[in-house]
Design a protein around this motif. Sequence first.
Motif, PDB file in Angstrom:
ATOM      1  N   ASP A 194      27.455 -39.814 -42.039  1.00  0.00           N
ATOM      2  CA  ASP A 194      26.722 -40.446 -43.151  1.00  0.00           C
ATOM      3  C   ASP A 194      27.140 -41.906 -43.213  1.00  0.00           C
ATOM      4  O   ASP A 194      28.217 -42.240 -43.692  1.00  0.00           O
ATOM      5  CB  ASP A 194      27.045 -39.740 -44.465  1.00  0.00           C
ATOM      6  N   PRO A 299      18.360 -35.633 -43.222  1.00  0.00           N
ATOM      7  CA  PRO A 299      18.973 -36.001 -41.944  1.00  0.00           C
ATOM      8  C   PRO A 299      20.374 -35.404 -41.805  1.00  0.00           C
ATOM      9  O   PRO A 299      21.085 -35.225 -42.793  1.00  0.00           O
ATOM     10  CB  PRO A 299      19.031 -37.524 -42.015  1.00  0.00           C
ATOM     11  N   TRP A 304      22.290 -40.451 -44.902  1.00  0.00           N
ATOM     12  CA  TRP A 304      21.911 -39.184 -45.541  1.00  0.00           C
ATOM     13  C   TRP A 304      21.049 -39.412 -46.769  1.00  0.00           C
ATOM     14  O   TRP A 304      20.231 -38.573 -47.134  1.00  0.00           O
ATOM     15  CB  TRP A 304      23.167 -38.398 -45.907  1.00  0.00           C
ATOM     16  N   THR A 306      18.556 -41.127 -47.136  1.00  0.00           N
ATOM     17  CA  THR A 306      17.125 -41.254 -46.872  1.00  0.00           C
ATOM     18  C   THR A 306      16.400 -39.920 -46.969  1.00  0.00           C
ATOM     19  O   THR A 306      15.178 -39.867 -46.762  1.00  0.00           O
ATOM     20  CB  THR A 306      16.869 -41.866 -45.478  1.00  0.00           C
ATOM     21  N   ALA A 307      17.110 -38.841 -47.260  1.00  0.00           N
ATOM     22  CA  ALA A 307      16.459 -37.543 -47.462  1.00  0.00           C
ATOM     23  C   ALA A 307      15.408 -37.670 -48.549  1.00  0.00           C
ATOM     24  O   ALA A 307      15.646 -38.274 -49.598  1.00  0.00           O
ATOM     25  CB  ALA A 307      17.492 -36.487 -47.849  1.00  0.00           C
ATOM     26  N   GLY A 311      10.074 -36.629 -45.628  1.00  0.00           N
ATOM     27  CA  GLY A 311      10.928 -37.296 -44.647  1.00  0.00           C
ATOM     28  C   GLY A 311      10.391 -38.614 -44.142  1.00  0.00           C
ATOM     29  O   GLY A 311      10.745 -39.054 -43.044  1.00  0.00           O
ATOM     30  N   ASN A 313      11.125 -41.561 -44.842  1.00  0.00           N
ATOM     31  CA  ASN A 313      12.129 -42.612 -44.664  1.00  0.00           C
ATOM     32  C   ASN A 313      13.259 -42.189 -43.740  1.00  0.00           C
ATOM     33  O   ASN A 313      14.216 -42.941 -43.555  1.00  0.00           O
ATOM     34  CB  ASN A 313      12.701 -43.027 -46.025  1.00  0.00           C
ATOM     35  N   VAL A 314      13.189 -40.992 -43.164  1.00  0.00           N
ATOM     36  CA  VAL A 314      14.234 -40.507 -42.269  1.00  0.00           C
ATOM     37  C   VAL A 314      14.029 -41.089 -40.875  1.00  0.00           C
ATOM     38  O   VAL A 314      12.917 -41.046 -40.334  1.00  0.00           O
ATOM     39  CB  VAL A 314      14.237 -38.960 -42.201  1.00  0.00           C
ATOM     40  N   ASP A 315      15.079 -41.638 -40.300  1.00  0.00           N
ATOM     41  CA  ASP A 315      15.012 -42.217 -38.955  1.00  0.00           C
ATOM     42  C   ASP A 315      15.278 -41.109 -37.935  1.00  0.00           C
ATOM     43  O   ASP A 315      16.422 -40.731 -37.692  1.00  0.00           O
ATOM     44  CB  ASP A 315      16.041 -43.335 -38.818  1.00  0.00           C
ATOM     45  N   HIS A 319      18.824 -38.960 -34.315  1.00  0.00           N
ATOM     46  CA  HIS A 319      19.292 -37.585 -34.181  1.00  0.00           C
ATOM     47  C   HIS A 319      19.435 -37.246 -32.701  1.00  0.00           C
ATOM     48  O   HIS A 319      18.634 -37.656 -31.875  1.00  0.00           O
ATOM     49  CB  HIS A 319      18.333 -36.613 -34.874  1.00  0.00           C
ATOM     50  N   PRO A 326      16.549 -32.835 -38.180  1.00  0.00           N
ATOM     51  CA  PRO A 326      16.721 -32.840 -39.638  1.00  0.00           C
ATOM     52  C   PRO A 326      16.435 -31.454 -40.230  1.00  0.00           C
ATOM     53  O   PRO A 326      15.631 -30.694 -39.707  1.00  0.00           O
ATOM     54  CB  PRO A 326      15.693 -33.866 -40.118  1.00  0.00           C
ATOM     55  N   GLU A 353      13.376 -42.481 -52.262  1.00  0.00           N
ATOM     56  CA  GLU A 353      12.912 -42.839 -50.920  1.00  0.00           C
ATOM     57  C   GLU A 353      11.400 -43.004 -50.807  1.00  0.00           C
ATOM     58  O   GLU A 353      10.747 -42.400 -49.973  1.00  0.00           O
ATOM     59  CB  GLU A 353      13.411 -41.803 -49.912  1.00  0.00           C
TER      60      GLU A 353
END
Length: 603
Positions: A194, A299, A304, A306-307, A311, A313-315, A319, A326, A353
């Motif tokens: 994180d 994520p 973290w 950005t959850a 999703g 905003n999750v990059d 991963h 995720p 987010e």
Amino acid sequence: MTIVSERQAHAPGRLPLVQHNQQQQQQQKQEHRRGQHSSKKAGAVALVLVVVWLLLRYVVEVKVSVRWRTLGSLQQQQQQPGLRKHCSNSCFKARNGICDEGRPHANPAKQQQQEAAQRQQGMPPGVSAVHCDLGTDCRDCGPWFGAQADSNWSEPLLPVAFLRSHNVSVRARPTSANALPANFSFAFTDPALDWDVSKHVQQDGLLEIGISQVFYKLLAGRCRAGGPGGLVADVGANFGWHALLAASFGCRVIAWEPVPQFRALLALNLARNGLSQLVSVRPAVVAHPPGSKQVVVIPNRGIWGTAGIGGANVDLSIHDKASGPPQQVEVVAESLDEVLAGQHVDLLKVDVEGYEPSVLATAQALLAAGAVDNIVLEYSPGVYERSSRWSEMGVHPRMLLDLTKAGFRLMHMPDTFTRVWWDGRAVAGAIPKLREVTPTNLKYDLWDAAMYSTGALDPTSKPFCPAMVALGLDNQGIPERLHPKSLHSAFGHNTNVWATKDAKIAAELIGPPEGVIPLSQPINASWFPPESVTMGLGGVSCRDVVDDLKSSLSLKSKRDVAISMTVLIGRRCRCVAALPCKEYEAAAEACAKEGTTPYVDLP
């Protein structure tokens, strides 16, 4: 064989037979009495040893209790009557000589050894690994007085055991004594996974100093110390930093956190600091329409926080096989109007987010009734822009416009103020003037949304003037193409906004309107803002842009130099002597004064 006659037995110098037997009986009685005396003595010694052991155990428990009373808000916790005592050795690491609850060792003499062992495990100074739930490593930590988890925690496993079952490690540290007026203990996870909340808390013992300052200014003294005071609604509570901060000022908090792992850390943090009685945690999302089922994407690596719903905003690029894809959890949406009906909210904090407009859509009755005094929210149009949702770009500025119509004044809290990295400020320190987000600024944000949704800012459909096109200065995206008088021109992907109805705060803290180019400067007067403005589009420092270009210019081809100049001029930063940018600056200036760029002044 010798035979003794009766006469010989009674001869002088020998005892009669009867007398001899009596003497033997007396000796046996004396030996019996001596045995009884020895038994009583042994019993007394054993009793003394038991009493000593009980006293020592009591002293150890008192020492542990006293040590914890020195840790900020835990002092209040230990003084509360009727706290339940938890003391077991059910943790898998119990009895190993280290307090694995993240507390000081029960034996102060062994505390230094424990800290050395933590450092050998890779823990920075002041940071402890947490393997056990509160009260489950009693031999090493002493008993725990209070709750083991937040009262709303409903999982069969306690928070730390729950997190371990999901392969989430836990760490803890006290917050920065130099920054906070009242310290508390904060639990987080591995900063290698994180990169946001955990990384900042581990390094600084603090999170978002500017927003924490706003919380202090609004809530300290406003909520009744030691009891239910003003109400704070925390939508998107994460690990609980802002909920704990508000509760430490005596405020009552309703917190929404749909991610089970985040909620476990929140429940643990409330218990560690004795604040569970002030905070109600709801395992739901706030979104429109209420009652709908929403999928939250979480994520496993990266930021973290950005959850969020869907999703967006999750990059996903960060991963890997080790972290896995995720996670997803389905939750039910709630309405602020329903949950907070009939209550007055001193502060509403929203960080979800990009779904902040959906949250405020569920609070229309509260806002219409004037039941909310202040709102601190993340403002994230970049979430929609990243996924090219151009037709939805207008939802964010319209949300802020609706707040101004409801009587709020808006202040922009840029990264330079909020500061994810601590810059030495104290939470109780003075807040500088913040630039105002005016309805006029937001009209330009709506102009950007309309231009993007129709493709009008695409250079293939509406090119800039020929001089800029010839130099490649029309080849920019966001933020270079944003209107320089919009709010969005002053930041990149996202930022934070403070909305207040407090006239005293507005008079004290609101500065001039936002925008890279002042609202009072005609758009055709110059491509650039006044020389006193040092920030370029996207909230970047023009000095930083120049320094970056100077350090890399020698490695670039002629074509790359041209592209680099579009960064400088496109951000509306002025040319400097050290860079080959005079031609680019002159072309942009001429196009602006000719009025051949797409940008206009709105009535």
